[in-house]
Design a protein around this motif. Structure first.
Motif, PDB file in Angstrom:
ATOM      1  N   VAL A   1      -0.049  20.372  12.433  1.00 27.23           N
ATOM      2  CA  VAL A   1      -0.142  18.927  12.668  1.00 27.23           C
ATOM      3  C   VAL A   1      -1.262  18.315  11.828  1.00 27.23           C
ATOM      4  CG1 VAL A   1       0.789  19.102  15.001  1.00 27.23           C
ATOM      5  CG2 VAL A   1      -1.690  19.222  14.674  1.00 27.23           C
ATOM      6  N   ASP A   2      -1.270  16.982  11.794  1.00 28.78           N
ATOM      7  CA  ASP A   2      -2.258  16.247  11.003  1.00 28.78           C
ATOM      8  C   ASP A   2      -3.409  15.707  11.844  1.00 28.78           C
ATOM      9  OD1 ASP A   2      -0.719  16.281   8.446  1.00 28.78           O
ATOM     10  OD2 ASP A   2       0.727  15.175   9.672  1.00 28.78           O
ATOM     11  N   PHE A   3      -3.176  15.574  13.166  1.00 28.46           N
ATOM     12  CA  PHE A   3      -4.257  15.055  14.012  1.00 28.46           C
ATOM     13  C   PHE A   3      -4.032  15.451  15.465  1.00 28.46           C
ATOM     14  CE2 PHE A   3      -0.996  11.801  13.989  1.00 28.46           C
ATOM     15  CZ  PHE A   3      -0.989  11.267  15.267  1.00 28.46           C
ATOM     16  N   PHE A   4      -5.157  15.465  16.211  1.00 28.96           N
ATOM     17  CA  PHE A   4      -5.143  15.669  17.659  1.00 28.96           C
ATOM     18  C   PHE A   4      -5.468  14.337  18.334  1.00 28.96           C
ATOM     19  CE2 PHE A   4      -6.738  20.363  17.401  1.00 28.96           C
ATOM     20  CZ  PHE A   4      -5.444  20.786  17.118  1.00 28.96           C
ATOM     21  N   SER A   5      -4.849  14.085  19.476  1.00 30.26           N
ATOM     22  CA  SER A   5      -5.223  12.964  20.326  1.00 30.26           C
ATOM     23  C   SER A   5      -5.451  13.519  21.728  1.00 30.26           C
ATOM     24  CB  SER A   5      -4.122  11.895  20.348  1.00 30.26           C
ATOM     25  OG  SER A   5      -4.522  10.769  21.106  1.00 30.26           O
ATOM     26  N   ILE A   6      -6.671  13.447  22.207  1.00 34.23           N
ATOM     27  CA  ILE A   6      -7.028  14.067  23.485  1.00 34.23           C
ATOM     28  C   ILE A   6      -6.703  13.114  24.626  1.00 34.23           C
ATOM     29  CG2 ILE A   6      -8.859  15.139  24.853  1.00 34.23           C
ATOM     30  CD1 ILE A   6     -10.369  15.594  22.194  1.00 34.23           C
ATOM     31  N   GLY A   7      -5.825  13.548  25.537  1.00 35.78           N
ATOM     32  CA  GLY A   7      -5.486  12.761  26.731  1.00 35.78           C
ATOM     33  C   GLY A   7      -6.385  13.189  27.878  1.00 35.78           C
ATOM     34  N   THR A   8      -7.510  12.514  28.016  1.00 36.66           N
ATOM     35  CA  THR A   8      -8.551  12.986  28.944  1.00 36.66           C
ATOM     36  C   THR A   8      -8.116  12.970  30.406  1.00 36.66           C
ATOM     37  OG1 THR A   8      -9.500  10.752  28.918  1.00 36.66           O
ATOM     38  CG2 THR A   8     -10.460  12.384  27.423  1.00 36.66           C
ATOM     39  N   ASN A   9      -7.303  11.982  30.827  1.00 38.03           N
ATOM     40  CA  ASN A   9      -6.917  11.901  32.241  1.00 38.03           C
ATOM     41  C   ASN A   9      -6.099  13.111  32.679  1.00 38.03           C
ATOM     42  OD1 ASN A   9      -8.195   9.472  32.787  1.00 38.03           O
ATOM     43  ND2 ASN A   9      -6.440   8.240  32.187  1.00 38.03           N
ATOM     44  N   ASP A  10      -5.018  13.379  31.961  1.00 36.72           N
ATOM     45  CA  ASP A  10      -4.183  14.525  32.331  1.00 36.72           C
ATOM     46  C   ASP A  10      -4.914  15.847  32.121  1.00 36.72           C
ATOM     47  OD1 ASP A  10      -1.880  13.473  33.394  1.00 36.72           O
ATOM     48  OD2 ASP A  10      -0.921  13.186  31.454  1.00 36.72           O
ATOM     49  N   LEU A  11      -5.652  15.954  31.023  1.00 38.38           N
ATOM     50  CA  LEU A  11      -6.383  17.186  30.747  1.00 38.38           C
ATOM     51  C   LEU A  11      -7.366  17.492  31.872  1.00 38.38           C
ATOM     52  CD1 LEU A  11      -7.010  19.544  28.889  1.00 38.38           C
ATOM     53  CD2 LEU A  11      -8.588  18.066  27.616  1.00 38.38           C
ATOM     54  N   LEU A  12      -8.044  16.463  32.346  1.00 38.03           N
ATOM     55  CA  LEU A  12      -9.032  16.659  33.408  1.00 38.03           C
ATOM     56  C   LEU A  12      -8.365  17.158  34.685  1.00 38.03           C
ATOM     57  CD1 LEU A  12     -11.943  14.171  34.114  1.00 38.03           C
ATOM     58  CD2 LEU A  12     -10.918  15.540  35.894  1.00 38.03           C
TER      59      LEU A  12
END
Length: 541
Positions: A486-497
Motif C-alpha cells: 500500500v501507499d499509506f496507512f490511516s489509523i482508525g483510533t476509535n475502533d482500534l482502541l
C-alpha cells in the motif's frame, strides 16, 4: 361506563402540549422592558457570544403519569404493549440515526442512536420490565418509568462524570417508550421559532434530532457536562451552550431576552442597553479574531521545530467540503462512502455514485481526496440490504469482509472511483483490514476495472494510491508486511482502541477500560509512524 384511563392520559397530554404551544406563541413576543435583569452562572460547554429569545422546554419525564392497577391476567397484554413500543422505538432510532448523519455530518452524534438500539436489545432490561409488572401490578407506563429511573439513578451515583452522564441515555430511551405507549408522537421543539435559545433541564437525543440549525441560537441546560448530549449537539452545530446552572433557571420565562457568554458560562436574562452594547463590542472582537484565524488557516501548518504538517478534513456533505476548503484544508483525509449509500433509498449504481461524488468533490478544487470504501456491518447497516444479524457484529462481517462477500457492490464503487480519478486527485482507502489477502483481492479488482475502463474509454488511466485503515490489532502486528502493498496507512483510533482494550466504546460498563486505552494507542501510533518512515509510506490519523 368505565373510563379508558390510557385515553384520559392521552387527552390530558394533548391538551397540556397544545396549551404549551399557545403560551410559547404568546410569550415569545411579550415586551421585556419591565422584567428584572438577572445574571446566572454556569459552565460553558460550547463557546461563543449570542443574543436571542428564551424558549422554555419541558418534556414528558417531568409530567405526572396516570397510574392504575392491573390484574395478573393483564400482565401478558401489558408486556406486549411494552415490547411493541420498544420495537417502534428501535425502528425510529434507525431512521433518526441516518437522518443526523445527513444533517449534522457527525458520526459521533449518530452513534448515540446506535448505542440506544443496543440497550433496547438487552435481555436483562426485558426481564426487569416483566418483573416490575408482576410485582407492582400497575400499568406499563409506570413500570417503564420506574425501571428506567432505578437504572439511571445507579449510574448517576458514580463520581465519574463520563459514566454518570450515560444515565441520560436511559432517560431518553424511557421517554421514547413512554411517548409511544401514551400515543403522542410529535415534539414541540419542531415548532422552534427563529433566534431561539432553548432553556431546559437537559436535552436528550430524542430532542436534538428535531432541532433545526437555522432556528437555534443557543442552549442553556440545568444539567450537563462536556460529555453530555447537549454539549455534543452544540459543538456539532457550532452553537453557544451553557450547562450546570445551579440556581435561577425558574426565573427565565418564554420570550425573555437573553445574552449567552459561552466562554465564561454567563447567562444574562433581560439585559440592559449597556449589557447589549458591551457584548456587541465583544462579539465584534470575537468575529474579528475568527476572521483573522480564517486567513491564517490558509497558510501552511508548521510546528515550532519547523516541521510542516498536512491538515486534512473529515468531510461528508457538500457543506463540509465547502467549509473545509474555505478554512484552508490541505485535502480531505476521509470521505466515508456510507454517507452516500445512507442517503439513497435503494442500492446506488455506478452512475449515481459517480454523479453525486463529482458534484460534491467540485467544492474542493485541486485538493487531494481520500475515499474510504463502503464500511458497513458492526454498528452500521443499510435498510435496503438484507444484512444478516450476527451475535457479535463487531467481530463479524464488516468493512472489507462484507465487500468481498458482495463483490458487485465493491466493483461498482471501484469503477466509479476510477472515473473520478480522471477529474480529481483521489485516493482509495480499504476499511477494517486484518490480513494481506484482503488487500490482494482489492488490488486484483482495481486492475480488472482499470483495464476494462481503459478499453472502453480508449485511454490509459493513471495509477491510484491505495491505503488501508489500521483499526485492528492484526493490522498493527502485520503493519510491516502490509506496508509493502500500500501507499499509506490511516489509523482508525476509535475502533482500534476498542479492539485493543476489548471494551466497546458505547458500553457504559467498560468506559474506564476504553479511556485507559488512550495511552496504549499513543504508543501504537508512534510505532506505526516509525514503520511508515522506514518503508517510506504516509501515516495518517
Amino acid at each position: 361506563m368505565k373510563k379508558d384511563k390510557s385515553q384520559y392520559t392521552i387527552n390530558n397530554l394533548d391538551k397540556c402540549l397544545d396549551e404549551s404551544s399557545k403560551n410559547i406563541e404568546q410569550n415569545i413576543n411579550v415586551p421585556v422592558t419591565n422584567r428584572k435583569r438577572i445574571v446566572l452562572n454556569g459552565e460553558g460547554i460550547s463557546p461563543g457570544i449570542v443574543q436571542g429569545r428564551a424558549f422554555v422546554y419541558t418534556d414528558i419525564l417531568t409530567r405526572n403519569l396516570q397510574i392504575y392497577s392491573i390484574n395478573k391476567k393483564n400482565i401478558g397484554s401489558e408486556i406486549h404493549r411494552i415490547h411493541s413500543a420498544m420495537d417502534q422505538v428501535f425502528d425510529d432510532l434507525n431512521e433518526q440515526k441516518h437522518d443526523v448523519k445527513d444533517r449534522l455530518s457527525d458520526q459521533n452524534h449518530a452513534n448515540i442512536f446506535q448505542a440506544h438500539q443496543e440497550i433496547l436489545k438487552d435481555k436483562q432490561l426485558s426481564l426487569d420490565l416483566a418483573e416490575g409488572l408482576e410485582s407492582d401490578l400497575v400499568n406499563a407506563e409506570i413500570v417503564v418509568r420506574n425501571v428506567f429511573r432505578k437504572l439511571s439513578n445507579k449510574l448517576r451515583q458514580s463520581n465519574d462524570s463520563v459514566f454518570s452522564s450515560k444515565a441520560d441515555d436511559l432517560d431518553d430511551i424511557s421517554r421514547r417508550i413512554l411517548r409511544v405507549l401514551i400515543g403522542y408522537e410529535s415534539n414541540i421543539l419542531e415548532l422552534l421559532p427563529s433566534d431561539s435559545i432553548i432553556i431546559a433541564k437537559r436535552l436528550l437525543p430524542s430532542d436534538t434530532v428535531h432541532l433545526k440549525r437555522e432556528s437555534l441560537k443557543g442552549i442553556v441546560v440545568e444539567e450537563g457536562s462536556h460529555h453530555s448530549h447537549s454539549a455534543l449537539l452544540a459543538r456539532a452545530f457550532g452553537i453557544t451552550a451553557i450547562a450546570n446552572i445551579k440556581e435561577g433557571m425558574s426565573q427565565i420565562h418564554n420570550g425573555d431576552d437573553l445574552i449567552l457568554d459561552g466562554k465564561n458560562g454567563i447567562v444574562i436574562v433581560n439585559p440592559t442597553k449597556d449589557d447589549k452594547s458591551e457584548y456587541e463590542k465583544r462579539l465584534k472582537v470575537l468575529e474579528s479574531r475568527i476572521s483573522a484565524l480564517s486567513v491564517k488557516a490558509k497558510e501552511p501548518a508548521v510546528t515550532k521545530c519547523g516541521q510542516t504538517v498536512k491538515l486534512y478534513a473529515n468531510a461528508y456533505s457538500e457543506d463540509d467540503f465547502r467549509i473545509a476548503y474555505q478554512n484552508g484544508c490541505d485535502g480531505i483525509g476521509l470521505f466515508r462512502m456510507e454517507q452516500l449509500y445512507m442517503s439513497c433509498k435503494s442500492l446506488p449504481n455506478e452512475e449515481i455514485i459517480f454523479r453525486q461524488l463529482k458534484e460534491t468533490f467540485s467544492r474542493v478544487p485541486g485538493k487531494e481526496i481520500t475515499i474510504r470504501l463502503l464500511d458497513i456491518g458492526g454498528d452500521k447497516g443499510l435498510p435496503y440490504l438484507n444484512i444478516k444479524n450476527e451475535r457479535n457484529p463487531f467481530l463479524g462481517v464488516r468493512g472489507i469482509r462484507f465487500l468481498l462477500k458482495n463483490p458487485d457492490i465493491l466493483r461498482t464503487q471501484i469503477n466509479a472511483i476510477w472515473r473520478l480519478s480522471e477529474l480529481y486527485p483521489v485516493r482509495l482507502l480499504i476499511p477494517m483490514v486484518t490480513v494481506l489477502d484482503e488487500i490482494r483481492a482489492v488490488e486484483d479488482m482495481l486492475s480488472e476495472c482499470k483495464e476494462e475502463l481503459s478499453k472502453t474509454n480508449g485511454r490509459k488511466l493513471s495509477d491510484l494510491s491505495l491505503g488501508i485503515m489500521i483499526e485492528t490489532p492484526a493490522a498493527v502486528f502485520k503493519a510491516q508486511q502490509l506496508s509493502e502493498h500500500v501507499d499509506f496507512f490511516s489509523i482508525g483510533t476509535n475502533d482500534l482502541l476498542q479492539y485493543v482494550m476489548a471494551a466497546g466504546r458505547e458500553n457504559v460498563e467498560v468506559t474506564d477500560y476504553y479511556e485507559k486505552g488512550e495511552e496504549i494507542i499513543e504508543e501504537i501510533i508512534g510505532d506505526l509512524v516509525v514503520k511508515g518512515k522506514k518503508e517510506n509510506i504516509e501515516v495518517n490519523v
